[in-house]
Design a protein around this motif. Sequence first.
Motif, PDB file in Angstrom:
ATOM      1  N   MET A  74       0.842  -1.180   0.000  1.00  0.00           N
ATOM      2  CA  MET A  74       0.000   0.000   0.000  1.00  0.00           C
ATOM      3  C   MET A  74       0.886   1.241   0.000  1.00  0.00           C
ATOM      4  SD  MET A  74      -2.275   0.464   3.253  1.00  0.00           S
ATOM      5  CE  MET A  74      -3.765   0.851   3.103  1.00  0.00           C
ATOM      6  N   ASP A  75       0.449   2.299  -0.672  1.00  0.00           N
ATOM      7  CA  ASP A  75       1.215   3.541  -0.650  1.00  0.00           C
ATOM      8  C   ASP A  75       1.028   4.228   0.696  1.00  0.00           C
ATOM      9  OD1 ASP A  75       1.906   2.952  -3.182  1.00  0.00           O
ATOM     10  OD2 ASP A  75       0.751   4.536  -4.149  1.00  0.00           O
ATOM     11  N   ALA A  76       1.973   5.094   1.045  1.00  0.00           N
ATOM     12  CA  ALA A  76       1.915   5.720   2.362  1.00  0.00           C
ATOM     13  C   ALA A  76       1.189   7.058   2.332  1.00  0.00           C
ATOM     14  CB  ALA A  76       3.338   5.922   2.888  1.00  0.00           C
ATOM     15  N   ASP A  77       0.765   7.492   1.134  1.00  0.00           N
ATOM     16  CA  ASP A  77       0.282   8.865   1.007  1.00  0.00           C
ATOM     17  C   ASP A  77      -1.216   9.033   1.227  1.00  0.00           C
ATOM     18  OD1 ASP A  77      -0.444   7.495  -1.194  1.00  0.00           O
ATOM     19  OD2 ASP A  77       0.409   8.867  -2.659  1.00  0.00           O
ATOM     20  N   LEU A  78      -1.859   8.001   1.774  1.00  0.00           N
ATOM     21  CA  LEU A  78      -3.294   8.027   2.067  1.00  0.00           C
ATOM     22  C   LEU A  78      -4.160   8.021   0.810  1.00  0.00           C
ATOM     23  CD1 LEU A  78      -3.267  10.654   4.964  1.00  0.00           C
ATOM     24  CD2 LEU A  78      -3.615   8.204   5.231  1.00  0.00           C
ATOM     25  N   GLN A  79      -3.530   7.793  -0.357  1.00  0.00           N
ATOM     26  CA  GLN A  79      -4.345   7.690  -1.572  1.00  0.00           C
ATOM     27  C   GLN A  79      -5.050   6.332  -1.610  1.00  0.00           C
ATOM     28  OE1 GLN A  79      -1.372   9.388  -4.756  1.00  0.00           O
ATOM     29  NE2 GLN A  79      -3.426  10.097  -5.247  1.00  0.00           N
ATOM     30  N   ASP A  80      -4.398   5.310  -1.034  1.00  0.00           N
ATOM     31  CA  ASP A  80      -5.028   3.996  -0.935  1.00  0.00           C
ATOM     32  C   ASP A  80      -5.726   3.884   0.412  1.00  0.00           C
ATOM     33  OD1 ASP A  80      -3.833   3.332  -3.337  1.00  0.00           O
ATOM     34  OD2 ASP A  80      -2.045   2.527  -2.352  1.00  0.00           O
ATOM     35  N   PRO A 105      -7.602  11.693  -3.488  1.00  0.00           N
ATOM     36  CA  PRO A 105      -6.585  12.653  -3.960  1.00  0.00           C
ATOM     37  C   PRO A 105      -5.462  12.725  -2.932  1.00  0.00           C
ATOM     38  CG  PRO A 105      -8.758  13.698  -3.704  1.00  0.00           C
ATOM     39  CD  PRO A 105      -8.882  12.316  -3.171  1.00  0.00           C
ATOM     40  N   ARG A 106      -4.274  13.083  -3.376  1.00  0.00           N
ATOM     41  CA  ARG A 106      -3.159  13.213  -2.455  1.00  0.00           C
ATOM     42  C   ARG A 106      -3.441  14.349  -1.474  1.00  0.00           C
ATOM     43  NH1 ARG A 106       2.276  12.478  -1.346  1.00  0.00           N
ATOM     44  NH2 ARG A 106       3.022  10.762  -2.614  1.00  0.00           N
ATOM     45  N   LYS A 107      -3.330  14.054  -0.187  1.00  0.00           N
ATOM     46  CA  LYS A 107      -3.691  15.044   0.827  1.00  0.00           C
ATOM     47  C   LYS A 107      -2.487  15.918   1.172  1.00  0.00           C
ATOM     48  CE  LYS A 107      -6.315  14.812   5.147  1.00  0.00           C
ATOM     49  NZ  LYS A 107      -6.864  13.846   6.123  1.00  0.00           N
TER      50      LYS A 107
HETATM   51 MG    MG Z   1       0.310   8.511  -4.556  1.00  0.00          MG
END
Ligand code: MG
Length: 318
Positions: free
Chosen positions: A94-100, A201-203
């Motif tokens: 999982m990505d760390a950027d909260l997009q997932d 969306p990227r936060k």
């Molecule tokens: Mg991303």
Amino acid sequence: MSQIDISLVIPLYNEEESLPELNEWVERVMNENKFSYEMIFIDDGSNDGSWDVIVELKKINPNIRAIQFRRNYGKSPALFVGFEKAQGDVVITMDADLQDSPDEIPELYRMIKEDKYDLVSGWKHCRHDPIGKTLPSKLFNRTARIASGIKIHDFNCGLKSYRKKVIKSIEVYGEMHRYIPILAKKAGFNRITEKVVEHNPRKYGKSKFGIERMLKGYIDLLSVMFSTKFGRRPMYLFSTLGTLMILGSFVITIILITQKLMLQADGEVARSVTDQPLFFMALTSGIIGSQLFLAGFLGEMLNRNSSIRNNYLIDEEI
Ligand code: MG
Ligand code: UDP
């Protein structure tokens, strides 16, 4: 050590703002579903405060394990190391950027455990990214789909789940994270499917991949397809082509010589051989052909010395 249900593998590069929220969200989902889990963060050489945040988080969440790279190697190396450490029955990246969204975890887990899939790939059906990214990505996915025969729509989705055996059998390197399903299929895991996942969306922060992702993605696709088909027997491709070209060159030469001899026998003035386009075709075809043959042969020699030349995946033995 007791059996762990899920290993979450999370590569990150400069994502300090997202991490606390991510940790909270994952913890909530895991507790609600009573999963035992480990959350493996791979800090890919961040130069913001990401590592300090992880150290703090570990104090409140003992399920966290983390690795810090000395420098930024890229997402694939981070995944590779995460896969090496993972111990859970099911491994979810999982990505760390909260997009997932961590809310997808229970279903991704169930599809591996109950539906017996080897790999479930997320599909960002409703994607929140700029058009400059979504359009090329559509093209790539279509190419990858046709080239690999794997019927999924979003090869590069960061959110995926795997049967443990899959990730222990493949080696992600370079920028190959885009084509993990192809690597898995190549290793003999055919039960691959996809699941539509939520995408936000990227936060915080910004995307870590620029426009060069297109070129790299394309080259990597070629490389992965090529090594799947001919990696073990380069001679099949190169030397077949080379032999055909040398044969062609040979046939043309014979034609040219017979033509000339026949004309001379009839007492006519024959055109010089070097005056004819056919001559140059024979020449180039001969040169290129022998180079191709040689390339195949050299590839074969390299292969013979490769340490992985007899690297077969054995499923069971009784
Ligand atoms: Mg991303
Ligand atoms: N990432 C990483 N190393 C890198 C680049 C990215 O570990 O060199 C991580 C990044 O922190 C994120 C994930 O890979 O957790 C996906 O990156 P990003 O969100 O920038 O990609 P995008 O969503 O734009 O495809």
